[in-house]
Motif scaffolding. Sequence first.
Motif, mmCIF file in Angstrom:
data_model
loop_
_atom_site.group_PDB
_atom_site.id
_atom_site.type_symbol
_atom_site.label_atom_id
_atom_site.label_comp_id
_atom_site.label_asym_id
_atom_site.label_seq_id
_atom_site.Cartn_x
_atom_site.Cartn_y
_atom_site.Cartn_z
ATOM 1 N N ASN A 183 -13.871 -6.213 9.333
ATOM 2 C CA ASN A 183 -13.341 -5.469 8.199
ATOM 3 C C ASN A 183 -14.360 -5.269 7.091
ATOM 4 O O ASN A 183 -14.241 -4.375 6.270
ATOM 5 N N VAL A 184 -15.359 -6.104 7.057
ATOM 6 C CA VAL A 184 -16.315 -5.974 5.970
ATOM 7 C C VAL A 184 -17.715 -6.177 6.523
ATOM 8 O O VAL A 184 -17.916 -6.920 7.485
ATOM 9 N N GLY A 185 -18.675 -5.505 5.909
ATOM 10 C CA GLY A 185 -20.057 -5.617 6.346
ATOM 11 C C GLY A 185 -20.622 -6.966 5.958
ATOM 12 O O GLY A 185 -21.245 -7.103 4.906
ATOM 13 N N ASN A 186 -20.384 -7.978 6.794
ATOM 14 C CA ASN A 186 -20.694 -9.370 6.461
ATOM 15 C C ASN A 186 -21.455 -9.999 7.621
ATOM 16 O O ASN A 186 -20.961 -10.884 8.321
ATOM 17 N N PRO A 187 -22.678 -9.553 7.839
ATOM 18 C CA PRO A 187 -23.401 -9.881 9.070
ATOM 19 C C PRO A 187 -23.507 -11.371 9.397
ATOM 20 O O PRO A 187 -23.311 -11.767 10.548
ATOM 21 N N TYR A 223 -20.621 5.363 15.344
ATOM 22 C CA TYR A 223 -20.386 3.927 15.347
ATOM 23 C C TYR A 223 -19.104 3.500 14.676
ATOM 24 O O TYR A 223 -18.155 3.154 15.351
ATOM 25 N N SER A 224 -18.957 3.529 13.397
ATOM 26 C CA SER A 224 -17.880 2.652 12.928
ATOM 27 C C SER A 224 -16.691 3.313 12.233
ATOM 28 O O SER A 224 -15.850 2.600 11.723
ATOM 29 N N SER A 230 -10.084 -7.246 14.011
ATOM 30 C CA SER A 230 -9.593 -6.945 12.668
ATOM 31 C C SER A 230 -10.410 -5.812 12.068
ATOM 32 O O SER A 230 -11.618 -5.954 11.866
ATOM 33 N N THR A 231 -9.748 -4.697 11.833
ATOM 34 C CA THR A 231 -10.432 -3.516 11.300
ATOM 35 C C THR A 231 -9.805 -3.155 9.959
ATOM 36 O O THR A 231 -8.923 -3.869 9.478
ATOM 37 N N VAL A 232 -10.256 -2.081 9.358
ATOM 38 C CA VAL A 232 -9.603 -1.577 8.145
ATOM 39 C C VAL A 232 -9.081 -0.184 8.440
ATOM 40 O O VAL A 232 -9.830 0.678 8.888
ATOM 41 N N PRO A 233 -7.792 0.056 8.219
ATOM 42 C CA PRO A 233 -7.247 1.398 8.466
ATOM 43 C C PRO A 233 -7.931 2.435 7.587
ATOM 44 O O PRO A 233 -8.301 2.136 6.453
ATOM 45 N N GLY A 234 -8.094 3.621 8.122
ATOM 46 C CA GLY A 234 -8.779 4.677 7.384
ATOM 47 C C GLY A 234 -8.144 5.011 6.059
ATOM 48 O O GLY A 234 -8.831 5.460 5.141
ATOM 49 N N SER A 235 -6.814 4.809 5.946
ATOM 50 C CA SER A 235 -6.166 5.122 4.669
ATOM 51 C C SER A 235 -6.743 4.292 3.530
ATOM 52 O O SER A 235 -6.643 4.674 2.373
ATOM 53 N N GLY A 236 -7.364 3.177 3.851
ATOM 54 C CA GLY A 236 -8.025 2.373 2.820
ATOM 55 C C GLY A 236 -9.247 3.063 2.240
ATOM 56 O O GLY A 236 -9.714 2.715 1.164
ATOM 57 N N PHE A 237 -9.751 4.062 2.963
ATOM 58 C CA PHE A 237 -10.966 4.731 2.516
ATOM 59 C C PHE A 237 -10.696 6.162 2.085
ATOM 60 O O PHE A 237 -11.562 6.810 1.520
ATOM 61 N N LEU A 254 -10.050 4.498 11.791
ATOM 62 C CA LEU A 254 -10.150 3.091 11.414
ATOM 63 C C LEU A 254 -11.619 2.820 11.147
ATOM 64 O O LEU A 254 -12.494 3.521 11.666
ATOM 65 N N ARG A 255 -11.833 1.810 10.306
ATOM 66 C CA ARG A 255 -13.220 1.415 10.096
ATOM 67 C C ARG A 255 -13.432 0.044 10.700
ATOM 68 O O ARG A 255 -12.667 -0.896 10.463
ATOM 69 N N THR A 256 -14.502 -0.009 11.474
ATOM 70 C CA THR A 256 -14.929 -1.307 11.965
ATOM 71 C C THR A 256 -16.400 -1.440 11.586
ATOM 72 O O THR A 256 -16.910 -0.639 10.807
ATOM 73 N N THR A 257 -17.070 -2.449 12.058
ATOM 74 C CA THR A 257 -18.502 -2.546 11.811
ATOM 75 C C THR A 257 -19.189 -2.808 13.146
ATOM 76 O O THR A 257 -18.544 -3.156 14.126
ATOM 77 N N ILE A 258 -20.484 -2.651 13.160
ATOM 78 C CA ILE A 258 -21.253 -2.845 14.397
ATOM 79 C C ILE A 258 -21.830 -4.253 14.438
ATOM 80 O O ILE A 258 -22.779 -4.524 15.151
ATOM 81 N N LEU A 259 -21.231 -5.139 13.631
ATOM 82 C CA LEU A 259 -21.866 -6.435 13.429
ATOM 83 C C LEU A 259 -21.554 -7.554 14.427
ATOM 84 O O LEU A 259 -22.260 -8.541 14.443
ATOM 85 N N PRO A 260 -20.465 -7.447 15.208
ATOM 86 C CA PRO A 260 -20.264 -8.526 16.182
ATOM 87 C C PRO A 260 -21.512 -8.724 17.051
ATOM 88 O O PRO A 260 -22.307 -7.794 17.249
ATOM 89 N N ALA A 261 -21.684 -9.934 17.554
ATOM 90 C CA ALA A 261 -22.873 -10.267 18.343
ATOM 91 C C ALA A 261 -23.042 -9.290 19.505
ATOM 92 O O ALA A 261 -22.056 -8.874 20.122
#
Lengths: 533, 468
Positions: free
Chosen positions: B44-48, B385-386, B422-429, B438-445
């Motif tokens: 949900n957040v860019g938290n590498p 990507y995300s 766990s993602t963030v729904p697009g309505s949040g953006f 939806l927004r996800t990040t590319i940060l998982p291993a």
Amino acid sequence: MRRFVSHKARNLITKTSTISSTICSSSTISPLNSLSPAAAALRFLSTLHPHSMDSITIDTINPKVLKCEYAVRGEIVTIAQKLQQDLKDNPGSHPFDEILYCNIGNPQSLAQQPITFFREVLALCDHPSILDKSETQGLFSADAIERAFQILDQIPGRATGAYSHSQGIKGLRDTIASGIEARDGFPADPNDLFLTDGASPAVHMMMQLLIRSENDGILCPIPQYPLYSASIALHGGTLVPYYLDEQTGWGLEISELEHQLNTAKSNGIDVRALVVINPGNPTGQVLGEANQREIVEFCKKEGLVLLADEVYQENVYVPDKKFHSFKKITRSMGYGEKDISLVSFQSVSKGFYGECGKRGGYMEITGFSPEVREQIYKLASVNLCSNISGQILASLVMSPPKVGDESYESFSAEKEAVLSSLARRAQALQDALNSLEGVTCNRAEGAMYLFPRINLPDKAIKAAEEAKTAPDAFYAKLLLNATGIVVVPGSGFRQVPGTWHFRCTILPQEEKIPAIVSRLTEFHKKFMDEFCG
Amino acid sequence: MSTKPLDYENLNENVKKCQYAVRGELYLRASELQKEGKKIIFTNVGNPHALGQKPLTFPRQVIALCQAPFLLDDPNVGLLFPADAIAKAKHYLSLNSGGLGAYSDSRGIPGVRIEVADFIERRDGYPSDPEHIFLTDGASKGIMQILHTIIRVPTDGVLVPVPQYPLYSATISLYGGSLVPYYLEETADWGLDINDLRQSIGQARQNGTTVRAMVIINPGNPTGQCLTEQNLRQIIQFCYEENLVLLADEVYQQNIYQDKHPFMSARKVLFDMGQPISKELQLVSFHTVSKGYWGECGQRGGYFEMTNIPPKSVEEIYKVASISLSPNVPAQIFMGLLANPLKLGDISYEQFSRESKGILESLRRRAHIMTDGFNSCKNVVWAMYSFPQIQLPPRAIDAAKKVEKAADVFYCLKLLEATGISTVPGSGFGQKEGVFHLRTTILPAEEDMPSIMSSFKKFNDEFMDRYE
């Protein structure tokens, strides 16, 4: 000139926004020719000369920003920095060889040493990959290594570089809650804690929550630490002053609170909270327990949120006073969550640890509904979280080495050295100030400051008026130019009108104190000679 | 007795109005599930670092030495720390009287700001003035400070891209201003059509809004795109003509995973355009230590750089900064290290280089795994990507309405329950009406990515089959 322009600008902005809101409230679109002449003129001008009203100029900046002031790093410091540069470029250009910054509670900038144990733990948490190395045991104390392991285990993935929970890492909040409980003898809930980048952001958060309009008032002590006046101004509220009594060691009288509250109410101000700074800044007094109980009763009776700034809780220098947290006082009176809303602020910047640059602190909120807590959480989440290193430090401050720990003795020795030195410096400066003609100085029972009152002669006050400066700023500037000593004029903290003070920290190194005393004394004598005649 | 000041109904309305989805409903539900023992992949957040990315070694060595300067006197310090880390620690400690434990200049340590100015000059080819660079506790703080300076009354508007990083909507709400949306075009790599911009501002002005500023997020969040040079020029020209201050959020400038559109700073393009615009357009640019390949989110380090802001305004901005005394000093050192990196020949250069490249290349690979993965899913399109678009069938939208949830929130909650993602729904953006993301990040291993994408595909395709 600048004040005149900004005053004009404010009027212009008010007029413009009135026009805009008229437009907004009408249901049809208003083409240019149906606007009032003033609004039409403004629109026309802006299309002709877009750059005559640039977006961020002094005339178009948020007026709340213009309104707020913060003297601790204000004008006098700017002058001091210029003088410091002069001395660098041109040694001997002034009758002193160094600037002595007595304006700000920033102990480590004046050579106070950090607490070794805390720094050991922080270094290990910043660079955990050395924890497993054998060389590390030769460089760090065993209990620092152990504590670092403990802390890292509380951080998901041991990732000190990751955003944490917006209230702060849970395990660290547990530690702090235990520390609060050990201090007060009453339980603390880690869910009540919000770890912040210093206490100041937490104060801002509460002001944001409490202030809806300029009709919302916050009771603040006068003299006060100007974070409060600045924050209230920034958030568009009204500061409701209550005067501390200089004659009785900066006593806080309930009758004064009641008087100010009633005056504010009669002026249409909805007073929402009471700020108490204990130990006091700039005044240095430590409240007595009975006084604290009266304050709690007052807040409960009047339905005010009690904002207890307790950042100096570990700075008490006199044997006849002791720090008691307002949380302890309210609970010992039998008052709980339903009786009073209390926010307590603590910081890693003060005490004997003085870690200003780390920006660590917290607020403990009790007596708030779940819906309100949600809002506070939401506010905290917009900035994601406070810096992790500061969070770790806050947990160390509230849970330092104990008897039996390897580092306990050196920790205690360092703590004692700092605190006893602060007490000695407070005494030395206080005595010196009290010996000056026309100067009285209440004792610094706690905190890091002295706030002497100077009885300025009429001639000096007139000279100040001619120089378009407040009389205490006039004195402070002359003091700076003659001696290199930087203090903050009392008007930066507010004071009873017609009285003049300045705030001087007790932080310069002990070996510099005699020089400060003699220079100050010499300057003051010359000043009085010049302006008394 | 009447209600109390901090009763819910008596709170500042602006606080109640503001929303920040990144740590909103989905995140809270995910945290609940995690407590129950379910394995959650937080994207949900860019938290590498929270997802296993390791901190770069060299900066951590430097900061550890700055934390414990007594180590520098220990004869054995060389056993644990390389000589260049020791030298850098001494360098940074000398720049702030009192080291890490003292409040610095409220704008940040002057020596570090000089390093940042040099960084900007090397990047853009134009000189930068350290006096106009303020270090902040994260870029977010800086953004909030500047917006607070701009927003005076409820009719003051700020142009914000849709979709946007919800710090902007939250902050504008908090400070009582108006958010004026302008839409990015999904089918054109989330580029900008200048006519859309003109339409947005025209509409706002007709509604009585005084539009004062324009935010660009470049590279985009959540969209991931870089604005083309042409777009940047158009935007700058537009702001100049419409008398707007341009706020350039450039925190992802080191996260570029395609070569079609490289990053160009707004400042560079502005200066390339020459006078008079280069001397007149008001610009504030933001950067951070939280992103790039550093990913040091927990430090809370960032800066803003002001271009063409009048001295008196700079003074006022300084004044507000001084109330909070100073940004945290350790993060300032991180910023200095980012701006003034190791050079070829330095002892730690090879390791630093290897670690940095390793992270960046892995991010690039993960970006592509994710893009390809999403685009292979039923009804999932335009993934860069995300921020993929999810084409939800009408029956799914109805099902969401029945449980009183926005359609994308409904989808994301179901995704969470089924897969732990766990993602963030697009309505949040923010998104166009009727279009879902939806927004996800590319940060998982990297090693987890293939299974995450197949997990997602299985859920998505089953969901689509169910509701079509």
